[in-house]
Design a protein around this motif. Structure first.
Motif, PDB file in Angstrom:
ATOM      1  N   VAL A 136       0.703  -1.210  -0.094  1.00 36.32           N
ATOM      2  CA  VAL A 136       0.042  -0.059  -0.063  1.00 36.32           C
ATOM      3  C   VAL A 136       0.920   1.154  -0.026  1.00 36.32           C
ATOM      4  O   VAL A 136       0.128   2.354  -0.177  1.00 36.32           O
ATOM      5  CB  VAL A 136      -1.010  -0.138   1.221  1.00 36.32           C
ATOM      6  N   ASN A 167       6.866   9.067   4.052  1.00 34.27           N
ATOM      7  CA  ASN A 167       6.091   7.857   3.632  1.00 34.27           C
ATOM      8  C   ASN A 167       5.381   8.459   2.384  1.00 34.27           C
ATOM      9  O   ASN A 167       5.120   9.714   2.174  1.00 34.27           O
ATOM     10  CB  ASN A 167       5.199   7.445   4.637  1.00 34.27           C
ATOM     11  N   HIS A 201       1.516   6.934   0.840  1.00 36.42           N
ATOM     12  CA  HIS A 201       0.676   6.043   0.947  1.00 36.42           C
ATOM     13  C   HIS A 201      -0.670   6.725   0.145  1.00 36.42           C
ATOM     14  O   HIS A 201      -1.347   7.357   0.978  1.00 36.42           O
ATOM     15  CB  HIS A 201       0.255   5.620   2.262  1.00 36.42           C
ATOM     16  N   ASN A 242      -4.114   6.769   1.727  1.00 30.58           N
ATOM     17  CA  ASN A 242      -4.208   7.294   3.162  1.00 30.58           C
ATOM     18  C   ASN A 242      -5.431   8.465   3.272  1.00 30.58           C
ATOM     19  O   ASN A 242      -6.041   8.610   4.195  1.00 30.58           O
ATOM     20  CB  ASN A 242      -3.101   8.042   3.419  1.00 30.58           C
ATOM     21  N   ASP A 251      -8.798   7.430   4.555  1.00 30.45           N
ATOM     22  CA  ASP A 251      -9.071   7.429   5.981  1.00 30.45           C
ATOM     23  C   ASP A 251      -8.744   8.844   6.668  1.00 30.45           C
ATOM     24  O   ASP A 251      -8.323   8.969   7.982  1.00 30.45           O
ATOM     25  CB  ASP A 251      -7.832   6.407   6.538  1.00 30.45           C
ATOM     26  N   GLY A 252      -8.822   9.752   5.866  1.00 36.57           N
ATOM     27  CA  GLY A 252      -8.578  11.279   6.237  1.00 36.57           C
ATOM     28  C   GLY A 252      -6.789  11.309   6.854  1.00 36.57           C
ATOM     29  O   GLY A 252      -6.772  12.347   7.722  1.00 36.57           O
ATOM     30  N   LEU A 253      -6.157  10.827   6.351  1.00 33.19           N
ATOM     31  CA  LEU A 253      -4.637  10.810   6.620  1.00 33.19           C
ATOM     32  C   LEU A 253      -4.047  11.409   5.443  1.00 33.19           C
ATOM     33  O   LEU A 253      -4.311  11.246   4.247  1.00 33.19           O
ATOM     34  CB  LEU A 253      -4.008   9.390   7.057  1.00 33.19           C
ATOM     35  N   GLN A 254      -2.986  11.982   5.716  1.00 37.44           N
ATOM     36  CA  GLN A 254      -1.881  12.558   4.672  1.00 37.44           C
ATOM     37  C   GLN A 254      -1.234  11.585   3.916  1.00 37.44           C
ATOM     38  O   GLN A 254      -1.073  10.520   4.310  1.00 37.44           O
ATOM     39  CB  GLN A 254      -0.715  13.350   5.396  1.00 37.44           C
ATOM     40  N   THR A 275       3.696  12.090   4.883  1.00 42.05           N
ATOM     41  CA  THR A 275       4.049  12.997   6.149  1.00 42.05           C
ATOM     42  C   THR A 275       5.616  12.701   6.218  1.00 42.05           C
ATOM     43  O   THR A 275       6.273  11.704   5.534  1.00 42.05           O
ATOM     44  CB  THR A 275       3.453  12.373   7.338  1.00 42.05           C
ATOM     45  N   ALA A 276       6.332  13.643   6.959  1.00 34.81           N
ATOM     46  CA  ALA A 276       7.760  13.582   6.867  1.00 34.81           C
ATOM     47  C   ALA A 276       8.123  14.300   8.182  1.00 34.81           C
ATOM     48  O   ALA A 276       7.596  15.400   8.666  1.00 34.81           O
ATOM     49  CB  ALA A 276       8.222  14.414   5.728  1.00 34.81           C
ATOM     50  N   THR A 328       6.588  17.903   6.848  1.00 35.86           N
ATOM     51  CA  THR A 328       5.461  17.779   5.967  1.00 35.86           C
ATOM     52  C   THR A 328       5.248  19.268   5.408  1.00 35.86           C
ATOM     53  O   THR A 328       5.150  19.345   4.146  1.00 35.86           O
ATOM     54  CB  THR A 328       4.088  17.469   6.703  1.00 35.86           C
ATOM     55  N   ALA A 366      -2.249  19.347  -2.600  1.00 36.41           N
ATOM     56  CA  ALA A 366      -1.585  20.206  -1.496  1.00 36.41           C
ATOM     57  C   ALA A 366      -0.190  21.002  -1.697  1.00 36.41           C
ATOM     58  O   ALA A 366      -0.076  22.153  -1.269  1.00 36.41           O
ATOM     59  CB  ALA A 366      -0.849  19.205  -0.701  1.00 36.41           C
TER      60      ALA A 366
END
Lengths: 350, 350
Positions: free
Chosen positions: A60, A80, A82, A85, A88-91, A94-95, A114, A147
């Protein structure tokens, strides 16, 4: 518990402090400053330890470590990717990153990356466009309004003098978001209903879409002579945005050929496809834009040295500000051989 | 400034909290627990992504990233090695580590690992000695009385039933430090004035010196039959502690042959020198100690999976405790595509 000594404490920039720092400096000013740091590091390109990124792949997504060093400082970024993501309301990405002193191995900065990656990516694009875009460019097409779109637009304003951004995304809500976000920045925004419409009259074409597959965001017949293409979105194997025929007609500039041939737009081209390295243009060793009809193309995938420059900037810029917290990350016994004694004394000291 | 959501917060274990956690659990209990986690991961060895460590070398030291993954979690350790650091009152080795969720790439733990590495190294040694040391071993020789010595001694007590430690170091002050630190632990300590004296009557011989060059801490004629040698100090190219003749007489057990052949004692031996992998002994696929006269030798260099086990343990063990702080490390916009909107709203929200 005795208080840790200064040696044990690593300055940490949280997401909240990064946002405060960006507003304190000013977004456009910080994009210019970041571009200066990145350009300075590209000028001394040969100095750097250019390790390939270390990737751990799963079904994934991917988690990567991107280390580099200039012999004085060592930096790495954890990042990462993904694509699922957002469901599921995730970025998607991210870093965070770390800078350390090469001479003793002690970390000197831990920071969210990020936001900082979004800033350094835009700063790199605009710094490169300053070398390659046609003189007097005022209009950018921004294809893909995710973004990165606002950061790209403001960097091109701050560094290249762009005053108009023509926006297109397959999702009109994304275009509406960018229009709203750029409303008070002084940029004129023009929402468009197709990529063709977006590039009308634009001297800089920026592509930054989230397509995972080989996609054709720009086809050959859409691109006229004299433009600068800033291709951000093709940044991993199997993900590209441009028709190969455009690459064939363009002078292509890259960060680091061994990485870009795997991850960039030029993964579609033969292994010996001719490219120039951006650092050579910056040092003057190779020409950038030679004439008004030439198509220049920056095939950007993001390189560890850009993160290193961003980490250097943050380390320098937070000095004397309240925009960091000391983090008790490193064990620091009075006698380096007596780690156990530090541990047992911690039990006794209240 | 709006408060970051739970998704943005990564549990962070500082040095202070690690010390509190160790005392809360109890040092020996935690060494046993760590050994259980490490042994469990060695049992599923084949599952792991075994990337070599990524090293950045300079004249004075090295900075390394040690990543691994079991397909569910991803972990890495940052660790430096700078032998000259003690001159400046700094640690030779400092470390921190991170655990992340492979399925979305989000970090789930950031922790100091200087203390944790000392604990996991000792736990690994003792877990391996439980498989290889002669039955009824009660006495260990501890040659090299630096930062690792007390942890090794207590782990061998907690896991193998050692009750006596015979100490030797070229610096008597180091031996005095270990004697002092172990005074209240229930272990009998015997300070010795030579390595020969230290190994008299010992069934387990642990070598952990700081020599950077090829050194001979144990020579062939010193080592009798039936002992278990736990060789910790030879852990990088050019650094060994044992005479090659000892290796030739021993059955040698290693963590990961490709790494140990470069970094361990067996770098002195031919490339095809026969070794067994510890995970094979643990799963029963290969024999450990076969008879009372055999010399077993654990050529330990430290492997990423041991750090991964330690990170898993800390993640599990801090749940419900006060021994961590939430760290605002990850940007978490309400709409993942609207990173810029999160940034601009931060300027307005008080």
């Amino acid at each position: 518990m005795t208080h840790p000594s200064d040696k044990a404490l690593v300055p940490f920039v949280s997401v909240e402090n990064m946002m405060k720092l960006i507003h304190h400096v000013g977004i456009e000013e910080m994009l210019r400053d970041l571009a200066s740091y990145i350009e300075a590091d590209f000028r001394r390109w040969a100095l750097f330890d250019k390790t390939p990124r270390v990737a751990s792949h799963s079904d994934v997504g991917v988690i990567e470590l991107m280390p580099t060093s200039d012999g004085e400082a060592y930096g790495f970024k954890y990042v990462n990717g993904h694509p699922g993501n957002t469901r599921d309301g995730l970025q998607t990405v991210t870093a965070f990153g770390l800078l350390a002193n090469v001479h003793n191995g002690y970390p000197v900065l831990l920071t969210e990356m990020t936001l900082l990656t979004a800033m350094r990516t835009a700063a790199t694009s605009a710094m490169v466009a300053r070398h390659l875009a046609p003189k007097g460019a005022r209009t950018m097409a921004m294809i893909g309004n995710g973004a990165q779109a606002e950061f790209q637009s403001l960097a091109m304003k701050a560094l290249c003098g762009i005053d108009t951004v023509r926006l297109y995304d397959i999702d009109p809500a994304a275009t509406a978001k960018v229009t709203r976000n750029l409303a008070a920045t002084g940029l004129t925004t023009v929402p468009c209903t197709s990529a063709e419409q977006a590039i009308e009259g634009a001297q800089i074409l920026t592509t930054c879409t989230a397509d995972k597959q080989y996609a054709t965001i720009l086809s050959d017949n859409m691109v006229g002579s004299g433009v600068h293409i800033n291709a951000i979105g093709g940044d991993c194997p199997g993900k590209t945005e441009l028709a190969p025929a455009i690459l064939a007609r363009s002078d292509v500039f890259v960060e680091y050929p061994p990485q870009t041939r795997i991850e960039g737009e030029i993964q579609q081209m033969p292994d010996d496809f001719l490219v120039s390295e951006i650092w050579e243009v910056i040092t003057g060793a190779k020409p950038g834009r030679r004439d008004a009809r030439q198509i220049t193309l920056f095939d950007s995938v993001g390189f560890a040295i850009e993160d290193f420059s961003a980490l250097r900037f943050i380390r320098d810029r937070i000095a004397g500000t309240p925009f960091f917290d000391p983090l008790d990350l490193l064990a620091d016994p009075d006698d380096p051989r007596d780690l156990f004694g530090m541990l047992t004394r911690a039990q006794i000291t209240p």
